[in-house]
Design a protein around this motif. Structure first.
Motif, PDB file in Angstrom:
ATOM      1  N   LYS A 140      33.186  12.380  20.389  1.00 11.86           N
ATOM      2  CA  LYS A 140      34.561  11.886  20.458  1.00 11.86           C
ATOM      3  C   LYS A 140      35.051  11.718  21.901  1.00 11.86           C
ATOM      4  O   LYS A 140      35.891  10.880  22.183  1.00 11.86           O
ATOM      5  CB  LYS A 140      35.494  12.842  19.717  1.00 11.86           C
ATOM      6  N   ASP A 141      34.526  12.519  22.824  1.00  9.24           N
ATOM      7  CA  ASP A 141      34.998  12.499  24.211  1.00  9.24           C
ATOM      8  C   ASP A 141      34.195  11.531  25.086  1.00  9.24           C
ATOM      9  O   ASP A 141      33.947  11.799  26.261  1.00  9.24           O
ATOM     10  CB  ASP A 141      34.911  13.908  24.797  1.00  9.24           C
ATOM     11  N   VAL A 142      33.778  10.408  24.517  1.00 10.75           N
ATOM     12  CA  VAL A 142      32.933   9.443  25.242  1.00 10.75           C
ATOM     13  C   VAL A 142      33.560   8.053  25.105  1.00 10.75           C
ATOM     14  O   VAL A 142      34.124   7.707  24.059  1.00 10.75           O
ATOM     15  CB  VAL A 142      31.495   9.441  24.683  1.00 10.75           C
ATOM     16  N   ASP A 143      33.424   7.264  26.189  1.00 16.82           N
ATOM     17  CA  ASP A 143      33.920   5.882  26.159  1.00 16.82           C
ATOM     18  C   ASP A 143      32.953   5.031  25.331  1.00 16.82           C
ATOM     19  O   ASP A 143      31.817   4.763  25.745  1.00 16.82           O
ATOM     20  CB  ASP A 143      34.015   5.343  27.591  1.00 16.82           C
ATOM     21  N   GLU A 144      33.384   4.634  24.162  1.00 17.90           N
ATOM     22  CA  GLU A 144      32.502   3.904  23.245  1.00 17.90           C
ATOM     23  C   GLU A 144      32.125   2.526  23.794  1.00 17.90           C
ATOM     24  O   GLU A 144      30.997   2.060  23.583  1.00 17.90           O
ATOM     25  CB  GLU A 144      33.207   3.748  21.886  1.00 17.90           C
ATOM     26  N   ALA A 145      33.053   1.865  24.476  1.00 15.46           N
ATOM     27  CA  ALA A 145      32.769   0.518  25.002  1.00 15.46           C
ATOM     28  C   ALA A 145      31.658   0.566  26.051  1.00 15.46           C
ATOM     29  O   ALA A 145      30.733  -0.264  26.043  1.00 15.46           O
ATOM     30  CB  ALA A 145      34.034  -0.082  25.616  1.00 15.46           C
ATOM     31  N   GLU A 146      31.736   1.565  26.931  1.00 14.36           N
ATOM     32  CA  GLU A 146      30.701   1.692  27.978  1.00 14.36           C
ATOM     33  C   GLU A 146      29.343   2.010  27.370  1.00 14.36           C
ATOM     34  O   GLU A 146      28.319   1.449  27.766  1.00 14.36           O
ATOM     35  CB  GLU A 146      31.119   2.791  28.954  1.00 14.36           C
ATOM     36  N   ILE A 147      29.326   2.932  26.395  1.00 17.74           N
ATOM     37  CA  ILE A 147      28.065   3.303  25.736  1.00 17.74           C
ATOM     38  C   ILE A 147      27.488   2.102  24.993  1.00 17.74           C
ATOM     39  O   ILE A 147      26.267   1.856  25.008  1.00 17.74           O
ATOM     40  CB  ILE A 147      28.283   4.487  24.773  1.00 17.74           C
ATOM     41  N   ALA A 148      28.356   1.329  24.323  1.00 17.93           N
ATOM     42  CA  ALA A 148      27.887   0.149  23.588  1.00 17.93           C
ATOM     43  C   ALA A 148      27.307  -0.896  24.543  1.00 17.93           C
ATOM     44  O   ALA A 148      26.281  -1.534  24.234  1.00 17.93           O
ATOM     45  CB  ALA A 148      29.039  -0.457  22.798  1.00 17.93           C
ATOM     46  N   GLU A 149      27.924  -1.033  25.711  1.00 19.99           N
ATOM     47  CA  GLU A 149      27.417  -1.996  26.711  1.00 19.99           C
ATOM     48  C   GLU A 149      26.040  -1.572  27.228  1.00 19.99           C
ATOM     49  O   GLU A 149      25.129  -2.407  27.353  1.00 19.99           O
ATOM     50  CB  GLU A 149      28.411  -2.078  27.867  1.00 19.99           C
ATOM     51  N   GLN A 150      25.873  -0.280  27.509  1.00 13.88           N
ATOM     52  CA  GLN A 150      24.573   0.209  27.974  1.00 13.88           C
ATOM     53  C   GLN A 150      23.497   0.036  26.899  1.00 13.88           C
ATOM     54  O   GLN A 150      22.369  -0.379  27.188  1.00 13.88           O
ATOM     55  CB  GLN A 150      24.692   1.689  28.356  1.00 13.88           C
ATOM     56  N   ALA A 151      23.872   0.341  25.654  1.00 15.60           N
ATOM     57  CA  ALA A 151      22.909   0.202  24.546  1.00 15.60           C
ATOM     58  C   ALA A 151      22.503  -1.257  24.359  1.00 15.60           C
ATOM     59  O   ALA A 151      21.326  -1.566  24.097  1.00 15.60           O
ATOM     60  CB  ALA A 151      23.519   0.754  23.259  1.00 15.60           C
TER      61      ALA A 151
END
Length: 246
Positions: A140-151
């Motif tokens: 929950k404490d993670v920026d989902e947009a940034e993680i999705a971009e890296q993935a």
């Protein structure tokens, strides 16, 4: 009569004397001018001629003497100005230079076969990174947009590498088939004396595709099934529609 002859000769003698006097005056003037010019010129030391001779007689392997009072161009530039042919110092790429010899694909692949192992390891590490990012995205404490971009970037890199590996494998199969066909043609020429036939790249591709179909008679891949469906749909569009009876 004698007096008259001597009087007649007097003007001739006088003219000759005048000419000699004028010639002597001209010679004296020239001597004075030359003496003035020589007096103006500085006297050279007696050792100057010796120094010139010593420079001319310098040894063949002696280093070049350069003046420190004025800038001197490098030896290469000086030789180029003088008109001698000097090899230009250009960068040489061994991949495209004839001095490095002809490219042998077989020996090249054998020499750099270890790169295939490196590529496999890098692909495995990318897949592990993708799985790790999938676990991190659930927090929950993670920026989902940034993680999705890296993935997404990792997924694109994996896809690109997989396509490159497939293309490299296809090229290897094509080169192996070409080598086998050339060997067969050489054998036929030796045994029967027939005219050699040179296969084009398109013909070799067709032969490789036929061999693959024969090997996969029982089991069809998903790509082949999709291709067959596309061909069936195209054939269906070409067929004329039924006419309705009135």
């Amino acid at each position: 009569m004698q007096l008259s002859d001597s009087r007649a000769h007097l003007p001739l003698l006088a003219s000759l004397a005048n000419r000699r006097r004028v010639a002597n005056q001209d010679g004296e003037e020239k001597q004075r001018e030359t003496s003035k010019e020589t007096s103006k010129e500085p006297k050279r030391p007696s050792g100057a001629k010796r120094k010139v001779k010593e420079k001319l007689k310098s040894k063949k392997g002696a280093p070049q003497e350069v003046s420190s009072r004025k800038p001197v161009a490098p030896a290469q530039a000086g030789a180029a100005r003088a008109g001698s042919k000097v090899a230009a110092l250009r960068p040489r790429d061994p991949r495209f230079d004839d001095m490095s010899g002809n490219l042998d694909i077989d020996s090249f692949q054998k020499a750099y076969s270890f790169l295939d192992d490196y590529r496999k390891e890098e692909l495995e590490t990318l897949k592990k990174q993708k799985l790790k990012l999938g676990k991190i995205a659930k927090r929950k404490d993670v920026d989902e947009a940034e993680i999705a971009e890296q993935a997404e970037s990792i997924q694109q890199e994996i896809k690109r590498r997989v396509q490159q590996d497939k293309q490299r494998a296809r090229m290897g199969e094509l080169v192996a088939a070409e080598r086998a066909l050339k060997g067969e043609e050489r054998k036929k020429v030796r045994e029967t004396g027939k005219v050699p036939y040179f296969y084009k790249r398109g013909a070799v591709r067709k032969i490789v595709a036929e061999k693959k179909r024969e090997a996969r008679k029982g089991s069809r891949s998903k790509e082949e099934e999709r291709r067959e469906k596309k061909l069936a749909a195209k054939e269906k569009k070409r067929l004329p529609g039924r006419r309705e009876h009135e």
